[in-house]
Design a protein around this motif. Structure first.
Motif, PDB file in Angstrom:
ATOM      1  N   ASP A 161      38.875  44.448  41.024  1.00 53.41           N
ATOM      2  CA  ASP A 161      38.137  44.370  39.756  1.00 53.41           C
ATOM      3  C   ASP A 161      39.088  44.044  38.602  1.00 53.41           C
ATOM      4  O   ASP A 161      38.802  43.182  37.761  1.00 53.41           O
ATOM      5  N   VAL A 162      40.196  44.757  38.568  1.00 51.51           N
ATOM      6  CA  VAL A 162      41.158  44.601  37.474  1.00 51.51           C
ATOM      7  C   VAL A 162      41.686  43.167  37.419  1.00 51.51           C
ATOM      8  O   VAL A 162      41.702  42.524  36.364  1.00 51.51           O
ATOM      9  N   HIS A 163      42.084  42.621  38.567  1.00 52.11           N
ATOM     10  CA  HIS A 163      42.674  41.289  38.579  1.00 52.11           C
ATOM     11  C   HIS A 163      41.639  40.203  38.307  1.00 52.11           C
ATOM     12  O   HIS A 163      41.953  39.186  37.672  1.00 52.11           O
ATOM     13  N   ALA A 164      40.413  40.409  38.779  1.00 51.18           N
ATOM     14  CA  ALA A 164      39.355  39.439  38.461  1.00 51.18           C
ATOM     15  C   ALA A 164      39.132  39.380  36.957  1.00 51.18           C
ATOM     16  O   ALA A 164      38.967  38.290  36.379  1.00 51.18           O
ATOM     17  N   ARG A 165      39.130  40.524  36.306  1.00 52.53           N
ATOM     18  CA  ARG A 165      38.945  40.562  34.858  1.00 52.53           C
ATOM     19  C   ARG A 165      40.138  39.941  34.131  1.00 52.53           C
ATOM     20  O   ARG A 165      39.979  39.188  33.171  1.00 52.53           O
ATOM     21  N   LEU A 166      41.340  40.256  34.583  1.00 49.83           N
ATOM     22  CA  LEU A 166      42.526  39.701  33.940  1.00 49.83           C
ATOM     23  C   LEU A 166      42.583  38.187  34.088  1.00 49.83           C
ATOM     24  O   LEU A 166      42.908  37.475  33.129  1.00 49.83           O
ATOM     25  N   ARG A 167      42.243  37.676  35.269  1.00 51.00           N
ATOM     26  CA  ARG A 167      42.267  36.226  35.468  1.00 51.00           C
ATOM     27  C   ARG A 167      41.260  35.539  34.555  1.00 51.00           C
ATOM     28  O   ARG A 167      41.467  34.403  34.129  1.00 51.00           O
ATOM     29  N   GLY A 168      40.157  36.225  34.270  1.00 51.24           N
ATOM     30  CA  GLY A 168      39.142  35.635  33.417  1.00 51.24           C
ATOM     31  C   GLY A 168      39.483  35.654  31.944  1.00 51.24           C
ATOM     32  O   GLY A 168      38.916  34.880  31.164  1.00 51.24           O
ATOM     33  N   ARG A 169      40.419  36.520  31.546  1.00 49.54           N
ATOM     34  CA  ARG A 169      40.672  36.683  30.117  1.00 49.54           C
ATOM     35  C   ARG A 169      42.114  36.446  29.678  1.00 49.54           C
ATOM     36  O   ARG A 169      42.381  36.387  28.487  1.00 49.54           O
ATOM     37  N   MET A 170      43.056  36.319  30.626  1.00 50.40           N
ATOM     38  CA  MET A 170      44.455  36.218  30.233  1.00 50.40           C
ATOM     39  C   MET A 170      44.706  34.954  29.425  1.00 50.40           C
ATOM     40  O   MET A 170      45.526  34.939  28.503  1.00 50.40           O
ATOM     41  N   GLY A 171      44.026  33.836  29.785  1.00 52.14           N
ATOM     42  CA  GLY A 171      44.182  32.613  29.014  1.00 52.14           C
ATOM     43  C   GLY A 171      45.511  31.925  29.204  1.00 52.14           C
ATOM     44  O   GLY A 171      45.940  31.133  28.351  1.00 52.14           O
ATOM     45  N   LEU A 172      46.192  32.189  30.312  1.00 52.89           N
ATOM     46  CA  LEU A 172      47.472  31.566  30.619  1.00 52.89           C
ATOM     47  C   LEU A 172      47.405  30.965  32.023  1.00 52.89           C
ATOM     48  O   LEU A 172      46.644  31.444  32.868  1.00 52.89           O
TER      49      LEU A 172
END
Length: 202
Positions: A161-172
């Motif tokens: 869950d955490v990594h899916a969210r980070l991939r969607g919002r990191m913007g890098l």
């Protein structure tokens, strides 16, 4: 033992009678995870790194050898003291008691490590962390996230869950993605060059 409404209470209790509650010092799984984390870093050295959730300082000590300066923080005062003891021989590490995401260190970082902290944050808190990262990461900086994949008793989010969210919002750009049955590890950086390309012609 856990209290999903109060992570500080959870970690205070966790470290109350145990200076290594996850057996981070000696378990091969933990030692291997640290080695994988360090191996995915695209640069040999970094100027200034930030490690929130430093625990008892085992990864912090390894970062100290790869960075000119390391800022390490933890929500638990006991963990902060353990990390200070662990890195006592290093003069390039600062360890602070800090509650994220309400607080964030000053200055810029060219390395930020989000290791094993995402489960304990609700979605707005996680987005706040991402905003802090974007604001303080240098133009050529590196962000690393590493989390356990399996469900954790007492906590809602998994590492997936955490990594899916980070991939969607990191913007890098995502430079590196590693997974196995136990863990996930992602590396983001604006500099999309591979390690070989960064070193130039041999």
């Amino acid at each position: 033992m856990s209290n999903i409404n109060d992570p500080k209470q959870y970690f205070d209790q966790l470290y109350k009678d145990n200076d290594d509650p996850w057996k981070i010092r000696n378990r091969w799984y933990e030692r291997r995870k640290r080695a994988l984390t360090l191996a995915t870093l695209p640069n040999d050295r970094y100027a200034r790194a930030f490690e929130p959730g430093c625990g008892n300082g085992e990864l912090t000590a390894l970062l100290a050898a790869r960075c000119d300066e390391v800022v390490a923080t933890d929500i638990s005062a006991d963990a902060v003291e353990l990390t200070r003891q662990r890195i006592a021989q290093f003069d390039n590490v600062t360890v602070e008691h800090m509650l994220l995401p309400d607080a964030w260190p000053e200055g810029k970082f060219d390395l930020v490590l989000l290791s094993e902290i995402g489960y304990y944050l609700d979605e707005p808190q996680l987005w706040h962390i991402v905003e802090h990262v974007r604001r303080t990461l240098t133009p050529d900086g590196t962000v690393v996230a590493c989390h356990w994949r399996k469900p954790m008793e007492g906590w809602t989010h998994t590492g997936e869950d955490v990594h899916a969210r980070l991939r969607g919002r990191m913007g890098l750009p995502l430079l590196c993605h590693y997974w196995d049955d136990d863990l996930l590890l992602d590396v983001w950086t604006p500099d999309k060059r591979s390690v070989h390309q960064r070193e130039g012609s041999m």
